[in-house]
Design an enzyme around this catalytic site. Structure first.
Site, PDB file in Angstrom:
ATOM      1  N   LYS A  56      -1.690  -3.182   8.149  1.00  0.00           N
ATOM      2  CA  LYS A  56      -2.722  -2.802   7.184  1.00  0.00           C
ATOM      3  C   LYS A  56      -3.867  -2.103   7.906  1.00  0.00           C
ATOM      4  O   LYS A  56      -4.254  -2.506   9.016  1.00  0.00           O
ATOM      5  CB  LYS A  56      -3.212  -4.064   6.470  1.00  0.00           C
ATOM      6  CG  LYS A  56      -4.230  -3.832   5.362  1.00  0.00           C
ATOM      7  CD  LYS A  56      -4.554  -5.166   4.694  1.00  0.00           C
ATOM      8  CE  LYS A  56      -5.557  -5.023   3.558  1.00  0.00           C
ATOM      9  NZ  LYS A  56      -5.801  -6.323   2.883  1.00  0.00           N
ATOM     10  N   SER A  66      -5.199  -6.527  -1.864  1.00  0.00           N
ATOM     11  CA  SER A  66      -5.553  -5.229  -1.322  1.00  0.00           C
ATOM     12  C   SER A  66      -4.567  -4.693  -0.295  1.00  0.00           C
ATOM     13  O   SER A  66      -4.686  -3.538   0.141  1.00  0.00           O
ATOM     14  CB  SER A  66      -6.936  -5.318  -0.667  1.00  0.00           C
ATOM     15  OG  SER A  66      -6.928  -6.231   0.421  1.00  0.00           O
ATOM     16  N   SER A 104      -4.695 -11.126  -1.334  1.00  0.00           N
ATOM     17  CA  SER A 104      -4.381  -9.746  -0.969  1.00  0.00           C
ATOM     18  C   SER A 104      -3.092  -9.559  -0.193  1.00  0.00           C
ATOM     19  O   SER A 104      -2.656  -8.425   0.006  1.00  0.00           O
ATOM     20  CB  SER A 104      -5.547  -9.139  -0.179  1.00  0.00           C
ATOM     21  OG  SER A 104      -6.667  -8.952  -1.003  1.00  0.00           O
TER      22      SER A 104
END
Length: 470
Positions: free
Chosen positions: A81, A156, A180
């Site tokens: 990420k 996210s 997330s």
């Protein structure tokens, strides 16, 4: 043949590499080719580190050939990420404010994965600074769901969910402050594991909430998640939140039977506290039947309402998010996306006394959950409120009751995994959680369920690609 390689699990790929039956270079080239063809549809990657990946794959090949294999993931391509620092590679948090940021040091999780011999394919799309929802006013388009590109991935860790589901990496590391990791895993039909708070170092990860942030894996199956957790977990004296607990060989422990496991179902979460689709409820009940058929005892339990966890989480996380980026908010406010601005600018309305009281409230909620774990081994809830919605329907809003936030507030390990599909072919999910630092029991229950059901083997197909990406 290239796409067949991309359908392997991380564990399968690692085993073939160890035997000399698969070249890390060949495997990396195959997934890079797939990224070139498919990622223009999904926008899962912010940057693809092609040259580095191929160089590292050659190095892994030579090391393994020379008898210097580092472990089960040596030579396996993964991705991170884009809030996880990578030395010499941009780490932007998908924020215009940080688009030129190039760290000089790897985050702890990036360093541990490098030491494990994994191959870094690149950095994955996320919501701006791991907060809010999909934004269309940033330099990077939001990720799309590989099961239906008109639909939302969850967030996210949006690119991570899309990339793992689509076979664009063999596993990813995301972050989770209120769901997330688990939300994109649920909506994209993969496994998302949020370890116990303090189990995985946060050093070198762009913060959202110092008190509630977690880092952990997204993977195609439970065994792969266990392998990735084993690679990144461990005490880090440079992270004040890190807890000095032994690292278990979770992949070796997942095969134990779950006969006699006590599984507590928190039905009021989906019956009264949150609006959950009938398909999600039916999927959860069917999963519980499978677990019962494996010998687990199903027990109904009650916790505080979801609204309590949501309020507690908001009062803690919002001021901490604002504090993390206060200098940039003061000097470069207009450069943030509208979604992020809308949410973070509400933070100064939270009084210091409310933030302090929320931390006290958190302790009470944690004690309550620990008390329930005296009666059960695992908690079970719906994994999400429903299948992936259309991305255009996602609107900026402040916190609302979430099925995942309770386990951020309490710090308990939790995962979501696929529990079925809607008639339209969209994934549904179950969420399981365990007492702090008992990832072994959590993974054992999840693996047992996975082995008894076929859902985890199903992956999205891309039979029709736009001409420009064929």
């Amino acid at each position: 043949m290239s796409d067949d390689l991309c359908r392997l699990s991380a564990a399968e790929a690692g085993a073939l590499i160890a035997k000399g039956a698969l070249s890390p270079y060949e495997l990396t080239l195959a997934v890079l080719h797939r990224i070139e063809r498919i990622d223009p549809l999904l926008h899962a990657y912010v940057v693809v580190t092609r040259d580095r990946a191929l160089t590292d794959a050659r190095r892994a090949e030579h090391e393994i050939r020379d008898g210097r294999r580092r472990g089960p993931l040596h030579g396996v391509p993964i991705a991170l990420k884009d809030v996880i620092d990578t030395s010499g590679i941009p780490t932007t948090g998908c924020s215009r404010v940080f688009q030129d940021r190039i760290p000089g040091r790897d985050a702890a999780v990036a360093a541990r994965l490098r030491d494990a011999g994994t191959i870094l394919l690149g950095k994955l799309t996320c919501h701006e600074l791991a907060h809010g929802g999909p934004s269309f006013d940033l330099p990077w388009p939001p990720a799309r769901n590989p099961w239906d590109t008109t639909r939302y991935t969850g967030g996210s860790s949006s690119g991570a969910g899309a990339a793992v589901a689509a076979g664009l990496c063999f596993g990813a590391i995301g972050t989770d402050t209120g769901g997330s990791i688990r939300s994109p895993a649920a909506l994209c039909g993969v496994v998302g594991l949020k370890p116990t708070h303090g189990r995985v170092s946060l050093r070198g990860i762009m913060p959202n909430s110092y008190s509630l942030d977690h880092a952990g894996p997204l993977a195609g199956n439970v065994r792969d998640a266990a392998l990735l957790l084993g690679a990144v977990a461990g005490f880090d004296p440079d992270d004040p939140a890190s807890v000095d607990k032994p690292v278990t060989d979770w992949a070796a422990a997942i095969g134990r039977p779950i006969r006699g496991f006590r599984i507590g179902v928190v039905r009021h979460f989906h019956e009264t506290d949150a609006k959950v689709s009938p398909a999600s409820v039916a999927s959860l009940e069917a999963a519980l039947d499978v677990l019962a058929g494996l010998g687990a005892k199903i027990i109904e339990v009650r916790l505080s309402p979801l609204e309590d966890y949501a309020a507690c989480k908001t009062l803690i996380s919002m001021p901490e998010l604002h504090a993390a980026y206060e200098p940039e908010l003061k000097t470069r406010l207009a450069e943030f996306g509208e979604n992020f601005r809308f949410r973070v600018l509400a933070a100064p309305t939270i009084a210091a006394i409310d933030h302090v009281q929320a931390h006290r409230w958190r302790r009470r909620l944690s004690r309550e959950m620990l008390k329930v774990f005296e009666r059960v081994d695992v908690l079970a809830t719906a994994g999400n409120t429903g299948p992936a919605p259309l991305i255009e329907t996602i609107r900026t809003s402040l916190e609302k009751p979430s099925l995942t936030a309770p386990f951020n507030v309490t710090g308990c390990p939790a995962l979501t995994m696929c529990s079925g599909f809607t008639p339209e072919g969209l994934p549904l999910a179950i969420q399981l959680a365990a007492t702090p630092f008992d990832e072994a029991t959590l993974l054992a229950a999840a693996h047992a369920y996975e082995q008894a059901t076929p859902e985890h083997r199903r992956r999205p197909e891309f039979s029709r690609l736009p001409e420009e990406v064929v």
